[in-house]
Scaffold this motif. Sequence first.
Motif, PDB file in Angstrom:
ATOM      1  N   UNK A 153       0.832  -1.208   0.000  1.00  0.00           N
ATOM      2  CA  UNK A 153       0.000   0.000   0.000  1.00  0.00           C
ATOM      3  C   UNK A 153       0.868   1.259   0.000  1.00  0.00           C
ATOM      4  N   UNK A 154       1.928   1.266   0.816  1.00  0.00           N
ATOM      5  CA  UNK A 154       2.837   2.421   0.840  1.00  0.00           C
ATOM      6  C   UNK A 154       3.482   2.602  -0.530  1.00  0.00           C
ATOM      7  N   UNK A 155       3.950   1.522  -1.102  1.00  0.00           N
ATOM      8  CA  UNK A 155       4.591   1.549  -2.414  1.00  0.00           C
ATOM      9  C   UNK A 155       3.641   2.084  -3.480  1.00  0.00           C
ATOM     10  N   UNK A 156       2.399   1.602  -3.462  1.00  0.00           N
ATOM     11  CA  UNK A 156       1.428   2.015  -4.472  1.00  0.00           C
ATOM     12  C   UNK A 156       1.004   3.473  -4.295  1.00  0.00           C
ATOM     13  N   UNK A 157       0.658   3.865  -3.059  1.00  0.00           N
ATOM     14  CA  UNK A 157       0.176   5.231  -2.834  1.00  0.00           C
ATOM     15  C   UNK A 157       1.268   6.266  -3.081  1.00  0.00           C
ATOM     16  N   UNK A 158       2.515   5.858  -2.939  1.00  0.00           N
ATOM     17  CA  UNK A 158       3.637   6.745  -3.264  1.00  0.00           C
ATOM     18  C   UNK A 158       3.577   7.185  -4.728  1.00  0.00           C
ATOM     19  N   UNK A 159       3.041   6.324  -5.600  1.00  0.00           N
ATOM     20  CA  UNK A 159       2.925   6.649  -7.023  1.00  0.00           C
ATOM     21  C   UNK A 159       1.675   7.474  -7.348  1.00  0.00           C
ATOM     22  N   UNK A 160       0.729   7.584  -6.415  1.00  0.00           N
ATOM     23  CA  UNK A 160      -0.561   8.197  -6.721  1.00  0.00           C
ATOM     24  C   UNK A 160      -0.459   9.623  -7.272  1.00  0.00           C
ATOM     25  N   UNK A 161       0.359  10.509  -6.672  1.00  0.00           N
ATOM     26  CA  UNK A 161       0.440  11.860  -7.257  1.00  0.00           C
ATOM     27  C   UNK A 161       0.876  11.839  -8.728  1.00  0.00           C
ATOM     28  N   UNK A 162       1.807  10.940  -9.063  1.00  0.00           N
ATOM     29  CA  UNK A 162       2.268  10.846 -10.456  1.00  0.00           C
ATOM     30  C   UNK A 162       1.156  10.322 -11.361  1.00  0.00           C
ATOM     31  N   UNK A 163       0.375   9.374 -10.855  1.00  0.00           N
ATOM     32  CA  UNK A 163      -0.737   8.831 -11.644  1.00  0.00           C
ATOM     33  C   UNK A 163      -1.813   9.897 -11.833  1.00  0.00           C
ATOM     34  N   UNK A 178       1.961   8.922 -15.195  1.00  0.00           N
ATOM     35  CA  UNK A 178       2.109   7.475 -15.023  1.00  0.00           C
ATOM     36  C   UNK A 178       0.750   6.795 -15.157  1.00  0.00           C
ATOM     37  N   UNK A 179       0.768   5.575 -15.737  1.00  0.00           N
ATOM     38  CA  UNK A 179      -0.442   4.731 -15.808  1.00  0.00           C
ATOM     39  C   UNK A 179      -1.642   5.468 -16.401  1.00  0.00           C
ATOM     40  N   UNK A 180      -1.427   6.097 -17.547  1.00  0.00           N
ATOM     41  CA  UNK A 180      -2.522   6.787 -18.222  1.00  0.00           C
ATOM     42  C   UNK A 180      -3.392   5.772 -18.978  1.00  0.00           C
ATOM     43  N   UNK A 181      -4.621   6.161 -19.271  1.00  0.00           N
ATOM     44  CA  UNK A 181      -5.439   5.319 -20.130  1.00  0.00           C
ATOM     45  C   UNK A 181      -6.797   4.938 -19.577  1.00  0.00           C
ATOM     46  N   UNK A 182      -6.963   4.906 -18.236  1.00  0.00           N
ATOM     47  CA  UNK A 182      -8.254   4.553 -17.656  1.00  0.00           C
ATOM     48  C   UNK A 182      -8.571   5.504 -16.510  1.00  0.00           C
ATOM     49  N   UNK A 183      -9.858   5.622 -16.126  1.00  0.00           N
ATOM     50  CA  UNK A 183     -10.232   6.529 -15.033  1.00  0.00           C
ATOM     51  C   UNK A 183      -9.534   6.175 -13.728  1.00  0.00           C
ATOM     52  N   UNK A 184      -9.291   7.183 -12.909  1.00  0.00           N
ATOM     53  CA  UNK A 184      -8.582   6.993 -11.643  1.00  0.00           C
ATOM     54  C   UNK A 184      -9.304   6.031 -10.710  1.00  0.00           C
ATOM     55  N   UNK A 185     -10.633   5.993 -10.765  1.00  0.00           N
ATOM     56  CA  UNK A 185     -11.383   5.104  -9.871  1.00  0.00           C
ATOM     57  C   UNK A 185     -11.093   3.639 -10.158  1.00  0.00           C
ATOM     58  N   UNK A 186     -10.535   3.352 -11.328  1.00  0.00           N
ATOM     59  CA  UNK A 186     -10.108   1.990 -11.660  1.00  0.00           C
ATOM     60  C   UNK A 186      -8.594   1.826 -11.555  1.00  0.00           C
ATOM     61  N   UNK A 187      -7.843   2.832 -12.015  1.00  0.00           N
ATOM     62  CA  UNK A 187      -6.385   2.693 -12.043  1.00  0.00           C
ATOM     63  C   UNK A 187      -5.772   2.669 -10.646  1.00  0.00           C
ATOM     64  N   UNK A 188      -6.270   3.482  -9.720  1.00  0.00           N
ATOM     65  CA  UNK A 188      -5.673   3.547  -8.385  1.00  0.00           C
ATOM     66  C   UNK A 188      -5.863   2.251  -7.592  1.00  0.00           C
ATOM     67  N   UNK A 189      -7.102   1.731  -7.485  1.00  0.00           N
ATOM     68  CA  UNK A 189      -7.235   0.442  -6.779  1.00  0.00           C
ATOM     69  C   UNK A 189      -6.545  -0.707  -7.504  1.00  0.00           C
TER      70      UNK A 189
END
Length: 292
Positions: free
Chosen positions: A173-183, A188-199
Amino acid sequence: MKTKKYQIHKQIITFLVIFITLSSTVYLWMFSSSEKNQLAIFVMMYIPGLSAILTTLYYRVGITKKQLRFGKWKIIFISYLLPLLVAFVAYGSSWLLNFTNFSTEQIVYNQWVDMLGFTLPAPLIISILSKIFLLSLLAVIFVFGEELGWSGFLTPKLREICSIKTTSIVVGIIWATWHFPAIIGGFYAEGIPLKFSLPGFIVVLTGVSFIRTLLLEKSNSIWVGVILHISHNVFVMELFLELTAYKGNTYYFLSETGMVVGFVYIITAFVCYYILKKSKGIATNPNSLTLK
């Protein structure tokens, strides 16, 4: 007298405070530019490692020489093999079920083949091997800084006071949420809505984190984390994605935001966990990964 557990809590909290402070600073630098700031992105990838170094210096604990050695080559090989297996199952099943389609068009025109002097389009096998070889070498530069923090400090420290499952979830979770501002910022990780890409991102990286924790249980060398991370980047994020013809739903299922990839990672992690548990390959004493 302060207990060892209390000291470990202090070290982890200090690491997180430094980590959040440095990450916030670099993100401000990154977002201050109208274009993608490649230098800021590179520096960001060394924030976990720098946070670990500053924390260990402050508490006068360090990453041991044993952790910096390659350790068991069998574990290194498994570290590289598992993401390839995950990619093969996740992407292969998506191709077979027609969620996406297999395509060689992008890979045979790949820049990595061109760098080796081959004429484009190149034969498929040469394209694949060129990308695997060159991208794996290049990825070491970027991945080492991250894994110095995740494999060298946070995972083993948490493992001293937490179970394998808890450690894996917290680090994931720490590793993933660290990327959230970039997403969220579109880096980073463009292409789908945030409600799907973040989880989806959390699920995938938690699965990778689980496998990393298990590998560190067998060898506390940070290189198992480095090799696992490199393999994930090469196969899950790059090679198999380039062998997939893009459809509008591709990133819902695949890459680092895809639930199919996340599901396969977690299933793989649990299979590895129960194999190790059955063979008594999991340490009953959490202090087996103590940093001295």
